[in-house]
Enzyme design. Structure first.
Site, PDB file in Angstrom:
ATOM      1  CB  SER A  15     -78.881 -13.649-118.641  1.00 32.03           C
ATOM      2  OG  SER A  15     -79.389 -14.621-117.766  1.00 32.03           O
ATOM      3  CG  ASN A  16     -78.065 -18.895-118.970  1.00 37.61           C
ATOM      4  OD1 ASN A  16     -79.099 -19.403-118.557  1.00 37.61           O
ATOM      5  ND2 ASN A  16     -77.041 -18.631-118.170  1.00 37.61           N
ATOM      6  CG  HIS A  17     -82.057 -19.013-123.899  1.00 40.62           C
ATOM      7  ND1 HIS A  17     -82.791 -17.899-124.237  1.00 40.62           N
ATOM      8  CD2 HIS A  17     -81.054 -19.092-124.802  1.00 40.62           C
ATOM      9  CE1 HIS A  17     -82.263 -17.337-125.305  1.00 40.62           C
ATOM     10  NE2 HIS A  17     -81.199 -18.030-125.666  1.00 40.62           N
ATOM     11  CB  ALA A  82     -77.575 -21.984-117.001  1.00 41.73           C
TER      12      ALA A  82
END
Ligand code: PMT
Length: 202
Positions: A15-17, A82
């Site tokens: 995943s991402n932030h 995102a």
């Protein structure tokens, strides 16, 4: 809005932030102006604004599917999510056990949702975001033309007060004619209003 999660096994994911703050701010301001809003969101800890129809998703593929279900109805699509560009080629049904010193994970490309929407844009307004760590303007301009967007909101991860998790953002708005508008640091809620103002102008 938000991140996507690409499952490796039932325990782990890529995943991402992204926290969803940018996208939820836009949804909040849009519904406040009287729009009918579908908020298609990856996992976040935020509460959906009142009056917004939240459609929770996990992966990029799911996000793509849900967006396509509602695309015909939409006059405006704003993609602040995102989205992971790649997902594990295999999602294991059981937890992957520790064994060798090295574990190689094969990834396959996810659909580029906005690119797909751009191909069937018609008279809809399409707004993208670009998160970059270098060559912000050049990369963002390329995305505007490749994805057939009306404009893109570009933020640089390394600028103080911009990007993931903050209540503020620092962005440049770049339109399809290549005009670049540099905006000062502002609350994500104020930026949401400004984006909606730019859309109304169009
Ligand atoms: O959620 P927050 O914590 O508030 O953070 C906000 C944010 C940093 C996530 C937001 O401001 C932002 O920049 N969102 C886009 C991040 C991004 O992934 O940009 P990108 O340059 O990889 O993608 C360009 C555009 O294509 C984006 O509109 C993205 O949603 C879209 N995309 C990307 C990949 C993909 N497979 N499909 C897509 O539709």
């Amino acid at each position: 809005a938000g991140p996507t999660r690409e499952a490796i096994d039932p325990v782990r994911y890529i995943s991402n932030h992204s926290t969803g703050k940018m996208g939820y701010s836009i949804a909040y301001k849009a519904v406040d102006r009287g729009a009918k809003v579908y908020l298609i969101s990856g996992p976040t800890s935020l509460k959906a604004p009142e009056g917004v129809q939240l459609i929770p998703v996990n992966s990029a593929r799911e996000m793509h599917e849900k967006i396509m279900e509602h695309y015909d109805e939409a006059d405006i699509v704003i993609m602040s999510a995102a989205v992971a560009d790649y997902a594990p080629a295999i999602t294991h049904q059981q937890k992957v056990k520790k064994s060798d010193e090295k574990l190689i994970l094969e990834l396959v490309k996810n659909p580029d949702i906005l690119y797909e929407l751009g191909k069937i844009k018609g008279d809809k307004i399409l707004v993208g975001f670009a998160m970059e760590t270098e060559n912000l303007v050049e990369n963002a301009k390329e995305k505007v033309s490749k994805k057939n967007l009306d404009f893109i909101v570009a933020n640089d991860l390394f600028t103080e007060g911009a990007g993931f998790g903050t209540d503020t953002n620092v962005v440049k708005i770049i339109d399809r004619r290549g005009n670049v508008e540099s905006l000062p640091k502002m609350a994500k809620l104020d930026l949401a209003d400004l984006i909606l103002d730019r859309i109304i102008k169009l």
